[in-house]
Write an enzyme that holds these catalytic residues in place. Structure first.
Site, PDB file in Angstrom:
ATOM      1  N   ASP A 149       0.826  -1.207   0.000  1.00  0.00           N
ATOM      2  CA  ASP A 149       0.000   0.000   0.000  1.00  0.00           C
ATOM      3  C   ASP A 149       0.864   1.262   0.000  1.00  0.00           C
ATOM      4  OD1 ASP A 149      -2.554   1.145  -0.050  1.00  0.00           O
ATOM      5  OD2 ASP A 149      -3.276  -0.102   1.588  1.00  0.00           O
ATOM      6  N   GLU A 184      -1.043   2.056  -5.070  1.00  0.00           N
ATOM      7  CA  GLU A 184      -0.972   3.499  -4.780  1.00  0.00           C
ATOM      8  C   GLU A 184      -2.207   4.221  -5.319  1.00  0.00           C
ATOM      9  OE1 GLU A 184       0.055   6.035  -7.706  1.00  0.00           O
ATOM     10  OE2 GLU A 184      -1.141   4.314  -8.273  1.00  0.00           O
ATOM     11  N   TRP A 185      -3.244   3.458  -5.718  1.00  0.00           N
ATOM     12  CA  TRP A 185      -4.593   3.943  -6.042  1.00  0.00           C
ATOM     13  C   TRP A 185      -4.698   4.741  -7.345  1.00  0.00           C
ATOM     14  CZ3 TRP A 185      -2.734   6.636  -1.441  1.00  0.00           C
ATOM     15  CH2 TRP A 185      -2.554   5.762  -0.357  1.00  0.00           C
ATOM     16  N   GLY A 186      -3.665   4.666  -8.198  1.00  0.00           N
ATOM     17  CA  GLY A 186      -3.765   5.264  -9.519  1.00  0.00           C
ATOM     18  C   GLY A 186      -3.406   6.728  -9.634  1.00  0.00           C
ATOM     19  N   ASP A 207     -10.345   2.960  -3.608  1.00  0.00           N
ATOM     20  CA  ASP A 207     -10.985   1.752  -3.078  1.00  0.00           C
ATOM     21  C   ASP A 207     -12.427   1.654  -3.557  1.00  0.00           C
ATOM     22  OD1 ASP A 207      -8.639   1.408  -1.719  1.00  0.00           O
ATOM     23  OD2 ASP A 207      -9.437   1.915   0.248  1.00  0.00           O
TER      24      ASP A 207
END
Length: 404
Positions: A149, A184-186, A207
């Site tokens: 993460d 890293e969520w883009g 998420d």
């Protein structure tokens, strides 16, 4: 001295390239499995993980291809006197190695979680500055997958690339094959750099919550919000490196847990089936998060459908491409290894809609038989199909090429 430095530099480049090539072989197909976070959050322990492994076996999930059981955040117990990361001794009194042995005996692979900072998203011990040591520890435990993460880390892309590359190199040097999930969520567009950094999969979005789509003016991304981002990234996915639009929410039905935050009130079975269809067409990892110890028949039919899974796991490794989009419908086309094509038709509207298609139009091939993957039967033999699509339903067809 200059020649010596040049030789060292060339050797380092060759070693790095060899590591990258080896890492690209770790996930030849999109990973399939189950992860703890959406349902349980930090409420995890070794008894639960063993029970989930048992359920994955008894429900047929392992046989269907769900091979990874991934422990998300909340397992950590700090570090020992030698700075080795350890599991929470209350939650995991037998240790992760014993748990991995149990999971492996079921025919599963075990995944674990850490973060590219000092603390994880939930505030537990993470791996910054301990990459090599933690990678060796994970390898010694028998870990097969690491979700890494990016909470509590700087926002710039340069730091992210460096931290993820360092962990990937540590995993490669650990002596064990460990799939690396970059999370890293883009925000730093990992589809441009994550494969070169050593990632097997990389999150492209925030998420996902257990809902169809975000309500206007509110936070929390639903299935449609995630899909809209990921569907445009087909050029960056392929064998050994996959766009990851986050976990499946199939079968959660609004269950209390992280997936219910920010308006995650649950979806209908038709909407859950759409997520499975769309994720399969996008060659996305299929990581379930539902209560598999209490699955109803509708959820089993969605998660275990062999024809849908076959489209996701097709060896050609193509992510489907959006070929048509209007206010009501999206059409996605995916070439398959044997020459067949997969076609998904998503009804984005809130009303029942009729639709028809024929070979030779919209980039579709000619001379095919239409097989409905959810009905698991032939529904069109003359190069065309006409029918109704329910609100938020995704029809999923295999266009079977004419035999020569």
């Amino acid at each position: 001295m200059k020649l010596h430095c040049l030789i060292l530099s060339v050797c380092l480049v060759m070693f790095t390239q060899a590591q990258e090539a080896n890492r690209s072989k770790l996930a030849p197909l999109p990973p399939m499995g189950w992860m703890t976070w959406n349902l349980y959050g930090e409420r995890i322990d070794e008894k639960l993980i063993r029970s989930i492994a048992d359920a994955m076996d008894s429900t047929g999930m392992i046989a269907a291809g769900y091979k990874y059981l991934i422990i998300d955040d909340g397992w950590q117990g700090g570090r020992d006197k030698k700075n080795n990361i350890i599991a929470d001794p209350v939650k995991f009194p037998s240790g992760i190695k014993a748990l991995a042995d149990y999971v492996h005996a079921k025919g599963l692979k075990l995944g674990i979680y850490s973060d590219a900072a000092s603390l994880t998203c939930a505030g537990y011990t993470a791996s910054l500055h301990f990459e090599e040591q933690d990678a060796r520890t994970f390898a010694s435990w028998g870990i097969d997958y690491l979700k890494y993460d990016y909470c509590n880390a700087p926002e710039d892309s340069g730091t992210a690339k460096a931290r993820y590359t360092k962990m990937a190199q540590a995993l490669s040097a650990s002596g064990r094959d460990i799939v690396f999930g970059i999370c890293e969520w883009g925000g730093r567009k990992p589809w441009f750099w994550a494969a070169n950094a050593g990632g097997s999969v990389w999150r492209t979005t925030g998420d996902v919550r257990d809902k169809w789509k975000k309500e206007q003016g509110k936070d929390g991304e639903g299935i449609m919000d995630i899909y809209k981002v990921n569907v445009s990234l087909h050029a960056y996915a392929g064998t050994g490196h996959w766009n990851d639009p986050d976990m499946l929410v199939v079968g959660l039905y609004g269950a209390k847990g992280p997936s219910s935050d920010l308006g995650g009130i649950g979806c209908s079975d038709i909407e859950y089936q759409s997520q499975m269809s769309l994720w399969s067409m996008m060659a996305a990892p299929l990581i379930a998060t539902n209560d598999i110890m209490a699955m109803n028949e509708a959820t089993k039919k969605i998660l275990l459908n062999p024809e849908v899974i076959a489209i996701n796991q097709d060896p050609a490794g193509n992510q489907g491409q959006l070929i048509k989009s209007d206010t009501s419908f999206d059409l996605i086309l995916k070439p398959l290894q044997n020459g067949d094509m997969a076609l998904a038709i998503l009804n984005k509207s809130g009303i029942l809609q009729s639709y028809s298609f024929a070979g030779g139009t919209m980039g579709l091939p000619s001379g095919f038989t239409v097989r409905d993957c959810w009905k698991q039967r032939i529904v069109g033999k003359k190069d065309k199909w006409t029918g109704s699509i329910q609100p938020h339903e995704t029809k999923l067809f295999r266009l079977i090429k004419k035999q020569q």
